[in-house]
Design a protein around this motif. Structure first.
Motif, short mmCIF file in Angstrom:
data_model
loop_
_atom_site.label_atom_id
_atom_site.label_comp_id
_atom_site.label_asym_id
_atom_site.label_seq_id
_atom_site.Cartn_x
_atom_site.Cartn_y
_atom_site.Cartn_z
N VAL A 22 -10.74 1.29 -6.27
CA VAL A 22 -10.14 2.14 -5.23
C VAL A 22 -10.06 3.58 -5.72
N PHE A 25 -12.87 2.44 -0.84
CA PHE A 25 -12.81 1.13 -1.50
C PHE A 25 -14.24 0.69 -1.74
N HIS A 59 0.83 -1.21 0.00
CA HIS A 59 0.00 0.00 0.00
C HIS A 59 0.86 1.25 0.00
N GLY A 89 -8.25 -2.71 -1.41
CA GLY A 89 -8.26 -2.99 -2.84
C GLY A 89 -7.24 -4.05 -3.25
N ALA A 108 -7.90 2.49 1.86
CA ALA A 108 -8.61 2.06 0.65
C ALA A 108 -7.72 1.18 -0.22
N ILE A 109 -6.44 1.52 -0.32
CA ILE A 109 -5.51 0.72 -1.13
C ILE A 109 -5.32 -0.66 -0.51
#
Length: 997
Positions: A591, A596, A573, A876, A872-873
């Motif tokens: 993303v 997400f 990330h 994802g 969010a990453i």
């Protein structure tokens, strides 16, 4: 370099300046240092291209100890036993020559001689029951070359467009390129000497999470990850020697191209001026050849006719002494050209005199006739016209002024408005109109030329109507019997183009004529508005669709350690965040920087097109981070609900008055016990006893928080798990005694510490969104459609919320093996959060020891964005954290296909509609108030005008004088000076106004 290669390989990061995937160019720049003009500009110059290639051949494999194997290149390099990794799966091994703590094997330790230092062994193997089942092994040797080329680059970003070789390539010598350092870096994933640099340059990249779906066993060497990322083939494809060799060669070329600017000896490149070229692309308007030819021919004909007219008129003699611009001018001109002077007519009360105009031998003559003065005017006017030289004539009116033409004209205008409104409504309801044809010529004809032609045809028709009204308006005014000369005989409507009499008509009160003039002129504006009414654009057409659900909004486990593998800290990330922030690379599928989104299966859609997008309602997950100022014991209290003590205990007073106290996971080495301590032992990174440590220092520190109580309550556990703390500190130190435990490190005494403490609280939120993605799942747009909910809907019962939050903090905030705070005197960001703040703000002020600690207003929003982005990453990149969706579950949505449609400009539609409405209103007024049929001939010639004054006393009166302002002019029946009744122009009271229909 390795971080750039990771972003380019896996996340579409752009290549650096003067770099291609096959090599790197020696950079060049304009000598004048001019600013780059436009994004379309390119530069061409002769420069050097640096390339590399691999020569690979299969290794001979023989059984080794236990389940291992020995690999021999047949040229003196024979390894010791290499055992497979894991019990089952694929092994992707890259074994370079040089040994390093970061590698498991090296050819140097496996027994290969020194002359094999530029070789490596690549192995792709299928392992079953801890044994090599199927193996492809290659020994590869790298060579490096330089070549003179003519290179073309884009001026905007110095990306390479193309290269043209000017000579054969030649070997790149060791004194120009340090191949030893490069091959060490490629093999070990780190340099032999760790430099003091930002964390991406000193961090060892692990790519296991990018290739684990291939079934590859951990650990995976640095170069093997790049090779699999460059090839992106299915696992069985790598058993082919060509495929395996080409994958490693592609990775080797990329790393070499990125390393050239750093490892190439700048002393060997002599700056010299060279000739080059600059090419700029400009946008052009495409012209349809057929229409261009027609326009050119028309313009040519017009030019010829204009020249012919000028030549003819310039050589033609004119005998006119007066401009026949009005009726009075024509009468005066005709009277003055008679064969004898006309005596001023004296109108006796009981007699009538007239001069009859005749054309003889090309000259006008008046033949005087006298009639009985006792003849009765009334009797003559009432008598029938039985004269032999007069015949009853039918009254005329131009065909264009007939009611049938008017109704047709109005119907056409109404139809035009109806068509425009209908097309606009249809286009608005269906995302535009279809193109008439696939032919560009036909499209331009229908969308541009036909509308312009329609407006262009309107102008000559209005000009014709305008011309007729200019001719009839004086007679219509005289028909009423009380017309002033300025409103009738003296009107000069025919001396100018019809549209230009607007002000004259307005001045004498002829409003309908003025409106007709204005409408004729407006036809030009109508042509412009209709020409710009239709425009082609790319639109998205929607079609209903049903998508399969992939995962449910429930996590099957917590974050943190569950993502890590074999004590290897998860950093994917951070790599993605770095590439996205610094190089604007695309974020992973589903993303965005804040959310997400739970993915749906776009491949379940019935139709698939490259330009297709997909939209459906799906949940979005966000980490909402709020960062605020924290009060320290050395600072005055403010409105912040947070306070921190000298022992690093963070307390928060909640709205109900209850105080939650949290602390860091463990005491920190190198942290002063008080903000004003004068005797705190501090560790300064990179300073030996020979250095002078006196001066200003800075330190950054990031940590998650835990309850201070040994028996914390559920609320304390939950609240502390949500807290994180960031500290930015400044201090001035003087030398002290050396530390007995480590004489290399310097023990210092604090003279003063200044700090900014920032407390951040995380809350996971979930809401529904309408999300639009492309075929790869990359988010194009999203709109929130539901309220935010807390994380309770995200976590199953067996996942503890506190553990979940601690896992978030561990992944985002913790990136060092210990909690030690290291002071520094430089601007190096040696922690991931520090580095991300550095590239996010594009500033090093928060690292600068000479500047005060950064204000929370500057750093707080950046920390909030980084936390949301990384969370969010993480989701994802690890969709397997969620439970699979129930079998057969679907998500309704729509597909969006980009296509070219015809759109109507709303402003141009409004303008066109207003102008067409003006045409309709004026046309109604024109035909409703058109002049009556009262003329026997059209007043288009001088003879026809003179016929209207036959027997009128005006001919004699206007021979020597102009019309008096007091006169009243009429058109009707009168007894002429010849004693006969006439219909024409006469002065009151000698005329009975015309009363026909």
């Amino acid at each position: 370099m390795l971080s750039d290669a990771f972003g380019i390989t896996w996340y579409g990061q752009d290549l650096p300046e003067f770099v291609t995937t096959d090599g790197a160019l020696a950079s060049f720049e304009l000598e004048q240092k001019e600013e780059r003009k436009s994004s379309d500009q390119s530069w061409t110059a002769v420069t050097e291209l640096y390339t590399t290639s691999l020569s690979c051949h299969s290794a001979r494999m023989t059984p080794g100890i236990k389940n291992g194997s020995i690999f021999d290149d047949g040229r003196g390099c024979r390894t010791e036993t290499i055992e497979p990794l894991g019990r089952k799966g694929y092994n992707a091994l890259y074994i370079g020559f040089y040994n390093d703590p970061n590698v498991d094997w090296s050819l140097q330790d496996l027994g290969c001689p020194r002359n094999a230092s530029n070789k490596f062994l690549a192995i792709w193997a299928d392992v079953q029951d801890s044994k090599f089942n199927k193996v492809t092994a290659l020994f590869c040797e790298a060579s490096y070359a330089v070549q003179q080329v003519k290179a073309t680059i884009a001026a905007a970003n110095s990306s390479v467009i193309n290269t043209v070789p000017l000579e054969a390539s030649r070997p790149l010598s060791q004194d120009r390129f340090n191949r030893t350092d490069f091959e060490y870096l490629v093999g070990a994933g780190a340099t032999s000497v760790v430099p003091r640099a930002d964390v991406p340059q000193t961090n060892t990249i692990d790519q296991f999470h990018m290739i684990k779906d291939l079934g590859v066993q951990w650990p995976v060497s640095n170069m093997a990850g790049f090779a699999l990322g460059a090839g992106k083939h299915p696992p069985n494809a790598y058993f082919d020697t060509t495929t395996l060799a080409s994958s490693y060669e592609a990775a080797h070329k990329l790393l070499f191209a990125l390393a050239v600017p750093q490892l190439l000896s700048t002393d060997m490149i002599a700056p010299n001026a060279r000739e080059g070229g600059i090419k700029s692309s400009v946008r052009a308007v495409l012209i349809v050849p057929e229409f261009a030819l027609a326009v050119e021919i028309t313009l040519g004909l017009v030019t010829i006719l204009v020249l012919a007219f000028l030549l003819k008129s310039s050589f033609r003699e004119s005998q006119l002494r007066v401009d026949p611009a009005s009726l009075s001018d024509i009468i005066h001109l005709a009277s003055s050209l008679t064969s004898r002077p006309v005596e001023k007519s004296i109108r006796p009360q009981h007699s009538v005199w007239t001069d009859r105009v005749k054309l003889e031998a090309g000259r006008l003559h008046f033949v005087e006739k006298k009639y009985n003065s006792k003849s009765s005017c009334a009797g003559l006017l009432s008598s029938t016209h039985s004269s032999d030289d007069r015949q009853e004539q039918e009254l005329v009116r131009p065909f264009e002024m007939t009611l049938a033409v008017g109704l047709t004209f109005l119907a056409i205008l109404g139809l035009a408005v109806t068509v425009l409104v209908t097309l606009y409504c249809k286009g608005a309801s269906s995302d535009g109109l279809r193109l008439p044809s696939t032919s560009r010529t036909i499209n331009q004809l229908v969308l541009n030329y036909i509308p312009v032609t329609f407006a262009t045809v309107l102008e000559p028709f209005w000009t014709l109507l305008n011309r007729f009204l200019c001719m009839f308006q004086p007679f219509e005014q005289m028909r009423q019997g009380q017309a002033l000369p300025s409103q009738s005989l003296d009107l000069k409507y025919t001396s100018l183009p019809p549209q230009l009499v607007f002000w004259r008509a307005l001045r004498v009160g002829h409003l309908v004529l003025a409106a007709v003039c204005l409408t004729g002129i407006s036809s030009n504006f109508l042509a412009v508005s209709l020409g710009a009414l239709f425009e082609e654009d790319i639109v998205q057409l929607q079609s209903p669709a049903v998508f399969g659900s992939l995962i449910s909004l429930t996590m099957n486990r917590s974050l943190g350690v569950s993502i890590d593998t074999d004590q290897n800290a998860y950093k994917d990330h951070r790599y993605v965040s770095r590439a996205n922030i610094s190089e604007n690379t695309t974020l992973p599928a589903w993303v965005t920087p804040q959310f997400f989104f739970v993915p749906y299966d776009v491949n379940a859609s019935a139709s698939q097109e490259k330009t297709m997008l997909y939209r459906a309602s799906t949940p979005g997950v966000k980490l909402k981070t709020e960062c605020v100022q924290i009060n320290s014991t050395a600072q005055a209290a403010n409105s912040s609900p947070y306070n921190i003590t000298s022992s690093l205990n963070l307390s928060k007073t909640k709205e109900n008055g209850h105080t939650i106290t949290c602390s860091i996971a463990q005491p920190m080495s190198g942290f002063p016990t008080s903000d004003t301590s004068n005797a705190s032992a501090l560790t300064v990174r990179g300073l030996s006893t020979s250095n002078n440590p006196d001066g200003s220092y800075a330190a950054e520190w990031f940590s998650s928080m835990y309850p201070t109580s040994l028996t914390p309550s559920t609320e304390e556990i939950r609240e502390c798990a949500k807290f994180t703390i960031a500290s930015f500190r400044r201090a001035n130190f003087t030398s002290g005694k050396a530390s007995p435990s480590d004489p290399v490190l310097e023990t210092l005494h604090s003279l003063g510490v200044e700090a900014t403490y920032i407390g951040c609280e995380n809350t996971v939120q979930v809401a529904l969104f309408d999300v639009t993605v492309d075929k790869g799942g990359y988010v194009q747009s999203f709109v929130q459609t539901g309220p935010f909910k807390d994380e309770s809907s995200l976590l199953p019962n067996h996942v503890n919320i506190s553990s979940f939050n601690q896992g978030i903090n561990q992944l985002i905030w913790f990136d060092q093996p210990s909690y030690s705070m290291e002071w520094h005197t430089d601007l190096v960001a040696d922690k991931w959060l520090s580095y991300l703040i550095k590239i996010h703000t594009q500033s090093t002020d928060f690292l600068n020891p000479a500047l005060p600690p950064p204000a929370v207003e500057l750093v707080g929003p950046v920390l909030e964005d980084l936390c949301s982005r990384q969370f969010a990453i993480i989701l994802g990149l690890n969709i397997d954290l969620f439970l699979p969706a129930p079998q057969g579950s679907t998500t309704p949505g729509v597909t969006l296909v980009s296509t070219t449609r015809v759109l109507m400009s709303r402003p141009m539609l409004i303008v066109s509609s207003i102008l067409l409405a003006l045409n309709i209103v004026v046309a109604v007024l024109y035909y409703a108030r058109r002049p009556r049929k009262m003329l026997k001939t059209m007043p288009t010639t001088i003879a026809s005008v003179l016929e209207m004054i036959e027997g009128s006393g005006l001919a004699a009166e206007l021979a020597d004088t102009q019309c008096s302002k007091d006169w009243r002019i009429g058109y009707g029946n009168y007894v002429g000076t010849d004693g006969k009744p006439h219909t024409g122009i006469e002065r009151r009271p000698f005329v009975v106004p015309w009363s026909g229909t």
